[in-house]
Design a protein around this motif. Structure first.
Motif, short mmCIF file in Angstrom:
data_model
loop_
_atom_site.label_atom_id
_atom_site.label_comp_id
_atom_site.label_asym_id
_atom_site.label_seq_id
_atom_site.Cartn_x
_atom_site.Cartn_y
_atom_site.Cartn_z
N ASN A 1 -13.97 -18.67 84.24
CA ASN A 1 -13.63 -17.62 83.28
C ASN A 1 -14.44 -17.86 82.01
N PRO A 2 -15.69 -17.35 81.95
CA PRO A 2 -16.56 -17.64 80.80
C PRO A 2 -15.98 -17.20 79.47
N SER A 3 -15.15 -16.16 79.47
CA SER A 3 -14.61 -15.66 78.20
C SER A 3 -13.36 -16.41 77.76
N GLY A 4 -12.78 -17.18 78.66
CA GLY A 4 -11.56 -17.90 78.33
C GLY A 4 -11.85 -19.33 77.91
N ALA A 5 -10.83 -20.02 77.44
CA ALA A 5 -10.98 -21.41 77.01
C ALA A 5 -10.83 -22.33 78.21
N PRO A 6 -11.77 -23.22 78.43
CA PRO A 6 -11.65 -24.15 79.56
C PRO A 6 -10.53 -25.16 79.31
N ALA A 7 -9.97 -25.65 80.39
CA ALA A 7 -8.92 -26.66 80.31
C ALA A 7 -9.50 -28.01 80.67
N LEU A 8 -9.42 -28.96 79.75
CA LEU A 8 -9.97 -30.29 79.96
C LEU A 8 -8.82 -31.29 80.07
N ARG A 9 -8.93 -32.18 81.02
CA ARG A 9 -7.91 -33.22 81.20
C ARG A 9 -8.39 -34.52 80.57
N PHE A 10 -7.60 -35.06 79.67
CA PHE A 10 -7.86 -36.38 79.10
C PHE A 10 -6.88 -37.36 79.76
N ILE A 11 -7.41 -38.35 80.43
CA ILE A 11 -6.58 -39.36 81.09
C ILE A 11 -6.69 -40.66 80.31
N THR A 12 -5.56 -41.22 79.95
CA THR A 12 -5.51 -42.49 79.22
C THR A 12 -4.56 -43.44 79.95
N PRO A 13 -4.59 -44.74 79.63
CA PRO A 13 -3.68 -45.65 80.32
C PRO A 13 -2.21 -45.32 80.10
N GLY A 14 -1.84 -44.93 78.86
CA GLY A 14 -0.45 -44.60 78.58
C GLY A 14 0.42 -45.79 78.25
N ILE A 15 -0.20 -46.95 77.97
CA ILE A 15 0.57 -48.15 77.65
C ILE A 15 0.92 -48.18 76.17
N ASN A 16 -0.07 -47.88 75.33
CA ASN A 16 0.11 -47.90 73.88
C ASN A 16 -0.18 -46.51 73.33
N PRO A 17 0.84 -45.71 73.03
CA PRO A 17 0.61 -44.33 72.57
C PRO A 17 -0.25 -44.25 71.31
N ALA A 18 -0.04 -45.18 70.36
CA ALA A 18 -0.83 -45.14 69.13
C ALA A 18 -2.30 -45.40 69.42
N ASP A 19 -2.57 -46.35 70.30
CA ASP A 19 -3.94 -46.67 70.68
C ASP A 19 -4.59 -45.49 71.39
N ASP A 20 -3.90 -44.93 72.38
CA ASP A 20 -4.45 -43.80 73.13
C ASP A 20 -4.69 -42.60 72.22
N GLY A 21 -3.72 -42.30 71.37
CA GLY A 21 -3.86 -41.14 70.49
C GLY A 21 -5.03 -41.27 69.54
N GLY A 22 -5.25 -42.47 68.99
CA GLY A 22 -6.38 -42.67 68.09
C GLY A 22 -7.72 -42.48 68.79
N ARG A 23 -7.83 -42.99 70.00
CA ARG A 23 -9.09 -42.87 70.73
C ARG A 23 -9.36 -41.43 71.17
N VAL A 24 -8.33 -40.73 71.63
CA VAL A 24 -8.51 -39.33 72.04
C VAL A 24 -8.88 -38.48 70.83
#
Length: 380
Positions: free
Chosen positions: A111-134
């Protein structure tokens, strides 16, 4: 109201504080130390090293997007790691070789006119660490998205329950902090009462060795610390649903935090931390003369650990001078150990968990020795 009598009471309190130099010192020094440390951490936080990989499921049409993304994040100082496919990327996340994985879906250009959906996968062990990197990667990608539709982000984690909430993510840090804090206060005030009441002096006048006194007090306070840890763990991990009864609505008791591992191992981690807090309370109460002074140790001893242990910010983002300090704090290893058990589901075969348990046990023994030596110096 008699102003003269009221003023006399106020003057007595002021004179008591004036004679208590330790309380005055803690009262005026502790806020400066805590605020200074907080300002240092917030202002001088660095960017943690981020290793990033892209999985292209869109095939040849997605190659140019992958190259553009990798170039944008590399220019921002992010290390780009090459992976073959999504299973390999997930293995790299589990092994700690990659911090964030971006998955370009197979319908990226559907869908070129729409917004693509991107998946970010993180370990999920440390939410603060993952959130800062993302957030760092998203900031690097925004200029590359100029002129196009802003993509939607679908976060995903390797560990943790897919139905988990923020409380589940931060549960290990919160359980460790409150167990440590409450046990420290209980032990510090109780041991101070033993000293003020003369019980400790009578024991020291007997043939009992000082090491036996410290061990006995540690075991006695440790018993109640164990009960407290059991209560905290039961309330945090369990839940009891009470149905509606007449005018009373249904409600639940307990947090029901998701637990991927053994509750017994999680209890062992928290118990070793609590025993260290018991010995720390015995040690520091030697330097206090009143219960107020024990409480005033909290902003000097407990609050800095909360700022540096990974509870609020990832340790890797702390100023360089503070990172080695964070690595010797018991709360750091307790939080890591609880994350290994509660989030990753690790058992005693995990090298990381065994290391955390060994460090917590060593800290508890070290503080017990310090407490014994302190009592010896006080009586000499």
């Amino acid at each position: 109201m008699n102003l003269r009598r009221t003023f006399a009471i106020s003057r007595r309190i002021a004179n008591a504080f004036k004679r208590d130099e330790r309380s005055l010192a803690l009262m005026f020094v502790a806020p400066i130390i805590v605020l200074g440390l907080l300002g240092w951490v917030i202002r001088d936080q660095g960017e943690p090293e981020t290793r990033f990989a892209v999985v292209n499921l869109a095939g040849a049409p997605g190659d140019r997007f992958q190259l553009a993304i990798e170039q944008a994040v590399a220019d921002a100082g992010v290390t780009v790691v090459q992976v073959d496919d999504e299973p390999a990327a997930r293995d790299a996340l589990r092994n700690g070789d990659v911090d964030v994985v971006l998955v370009l879906p197979d319908d990226l250009l559907a869908n070129p006119s729409g917004a693509p959906a991107l998946r970010f996968i993180t370990p999920g062990i440390n939410p603060a660490d993952d959130g800062g990197r993302v957030s760092r990667i998203q900031a690097a990608l925004l200029p590359a998205m100029t002129g196009g539709a802003v993509p939607t982000i679908e976060p995903e984690t390797i560990y943790g329950s897919p139905d988990g909430d923020q409380l589940d993510a931060f549960a290990p840090a919160l359980v460790a902090f409150f167990a440590y804090f409450l046990v420290f206060v209980l032990t510090g005030i109780s041991f101070l009462r033993e000293r003020i009441g003369g019980t400790l002096e009578r024991l020291l006048a007997s043939p009992i060795r000082r090491s036996e006194i410290v061990t006995g007090y540690s075991a006695g306070f440790g018993f109640f610390a164990t009960l407290q840890v059991i209560l905290i763990m039961a309330f945090a991990l369990g839940t009891i649903h009470v149905p509606a009864n007449g005018p009373f609505p249904a409600f639940s008791i307990g947090l029901g935090i998701a637990n991927a591992g053994s509750p017994a191992l999680a209890f062992l981690v928290a118990l070793l931390l609590a025993l260290g807090a018991v010995n720390l309370g015995i040690f520091l109460s030697t330097f206090a003369r009143t219960e107020l002074q024990v409480v005033q140790f909290i902003p000097i001893v407990i609050v800095p650990q909360a700022l540096l242990c990974g509870l609020l910010w990832p340790i890797s983002s702390l100023p360089d001078l503070l990172q080695p300090i964070a690595r010797v704090l018991p709360l750091t290893y307790a939080i890591d150990g609880l994350r290994e058990v509660l989030v990753k589901g690790s058992d005693l075969s995990s090298d990381a968990l065994r290391f955390d348990l060994a460090i917590l046990a060593a800290i508890a023994v070290f503080l017990a020795v310090l407490a014994s030596l302190t009592i010896r110096r006080e009586v000499a």
